[in-house]
Design an enzyme around this catalytic site. Structure first.
Site, short mmCIF file in Angstrom:
data_model
loop_
_atom_site.label_atom_id
_atom_site.label_comp_id
_atom_site.label_asym_id
_atom_site.label_seq_id
_atom_site.Cartn_x
_atom_site.Cartn_y
_atom_site.Cartn_z
N ALA A 12 -5.54 2.04 3.74
CA ALA A 12 -4.96 2.47 2.59
C ALA A 12 -3.69 3.34 2.45
O ALA A 12 -3.80 4.36 3.46
CB ALA A 12 -5.62 3.15 1.30
N LYS A 13 -2.58 3.15 2.11
CA LYS A 13 -1.54 4.05 2.25
C LYS A 13 -1.46 4.96 1.12
O LYS A 13 -0.87 4.54 0.01
CB LYS A 13 -0.04 3.16 2.37
CG LYS A 13 1.14 3.89 2.76
CD LYS A 13 2.29 3.06 2.87
CE LYS A 13 3.59 3.97 3.25
NZ LYS A 13 3.54 4.18 4.84
N THR A 14 -2.32 6.06 1.41
CA THR A 14 -2.68 6.74 -0.08
C THR A 14 -1.77 8.20 -0.14
O THR A 14 -1.56 8.60 0.81
CB THR A 14 -4.20 7.48 -0.11
OG1 THR A 14 -4.28 8.15 0.74
CG2 THR A 14 -5.16 6.08 -0.09
N TYR A 56 -1.29 11.68 3.44
CA TYR A 56 0.03 12.40 4.14
C TYR A 56 0.06 13.62 4.20
O TYR A 56 1.00 14.46 4.81
CB TYR A 56 1.05 11.65 3.36
CG TYR A 56 1.51 10.18 3.72
CD1 TYR A 56 2.39 10.19 4.71
CD2 TYR A 56 0.58 9.11 3.55
CE1 TYR A 56 2.68 8.90 5.39
CE2 TYR A 56 0.67 7.81 4.06
CZ TYR A 56 1.74 7.76 5.00
OH TYR A 56 2.18 6.58 5.43
#
Length: 324
Positions: free
Chosen positions: A160-162, A166
């Site tokens: 998932a690009k959560t 980051y």
């Protein structure tokens, strides 16, 4: 550089269009406090046939997958989200642009057990400008291996690009930049190469292209584009496997890929020059145009700009026209 908040234009929020300067949210928004949300970075390119979104269907599917992994319900399907991105470019008069669809939770409550939170979806677009200095892009990036490990599959949702993931990337990149480098190479918890701070990693050795398997790194859309172009157009074997950092030291060429970064050569890691990029000290000595990296950059540029002659016609499916 003008701050992002100090501009005119339009943003899409939950199906409505808001004037850019009026697009605000509450200080107790749940995602601000806990990082529970997901997003995408999408590029639009101006070409001979007009502005087109690059692989927007794949990006939008990954956004939906990320929300599903986080168990965040969405009221909008892929078709609605893609149309919002098209309209965001049209309403803001943008051609070459970066778009950021984002899913976040509302301010109905705080805490890990907060109930009744509303899901919000927004789309913003702006002219990205240069991702990195023209000098660094011309001669290749100088990188250092990070002391921060990349996520483990049982620690964070690596598919998932959560938002929260980051923090790891920012800490690693900030440490590298403070030390005078352009980028950082991140290892997984077992010491194998995972990715750069926000880009996938490739190396070329003896005519074979190698890239880390997607266990602890994000399954990048640009990564997939490069693999397909290298295999199907350039006729290069691509191997996805575990890679050690010393293999990067001894590569013939190395580069990183990402939606914002596109394809950027890596010329140095931990003080070791990398293969064909040895000794490129200034923009007057850029990477060799005959190198694999340079040829791949040119090919990728053609595809993203819709220059699909000479056997590239099959990649038209990657482009979504902004104006019908």
């Amino acid at each position: 550089m003008t701050p992002l908040y100090d501009r005119d234009g339009w943003l899409w929020l939950d199906g409505e269009w808001l004037p850019w300067r009026e697009a605000t949210t509450h200080l107790l928004t749940h995602s601000l406090h806990y990082g529970m949300g997901c997003f995408e970075g999408v590029r639009a390119y101006a070409g001979a046939s007009g502005t087109q979104l690059f692989r927007v269907a794949e990006h939008t599917r990954r956004l939906l997958d990320s929300a599903h992994i986080l168990d965040i319900p969405l009221a909008f399907d892929a078709e609605a989200l893609i149309e919002a991105q098209r309209q965001c470019l049209i309403r803001n008069g943008l051609q070459d642009a970066y778009l950021k669809p984002t899913v976040f939770l509302g301010a109905e409550g705080l805490g890990l057990r907060a109930k009744g939170l509303t899901t919000h979806v927004m789309v913003a677009a702006w002219d990205l400008g240069a991702y990195i200095s023209p000098e660094a892009a011309a001669i290749g990036l100088r990188a250092i291996t990070s002391s921060w490990a990349r996520h483990h599959v049982n620690v964070s949702a690596c598919r998932a690009k959560t938002n929260g993931n980051y923090v790891n990337s920012i800490m690693a990149l900030n440490s590298a930049v403070k030390a005078g480098f352009d980028e950082t190479l991140m290892l997984d918890t077992e010491g194998y190469v995972a990715e750069a701070s926000a880009a996938n990693v490739f190396l070329l050795r003896d005519g074979v292209l190698h890239t880390p398997q997607t266990t602890s790194c994000l399954q990048g859309i640009t990564r997939d584009s490069v693999i397909r172009l290298a295999r199907d157009v350039m006729g290069v074997e691509v191997v996805e496997r575990r890679i050690t950092r010393d293999e990067v030291y001894t590569a013939d060429e190395a580069f990183v890929t990402g939606t914002a970064a596109e394809i950027l050569p890596l010329r140095e890691l931990d003080g070791r020059h990398i293969g064909a990029l040895v000794g490129a000290p200034s923009p007057s000595h850029p990477i060799d145009e005959s190198s694999f990296t340079a040829r791949l950059q040119a090919l990728y540029r053609r595809v993203t700009r819709g220059e699909l002659g000479d056997g590239l016609e099959g990649y038209a499916e990657w482009l979504t026209p902004v104006k019908a």
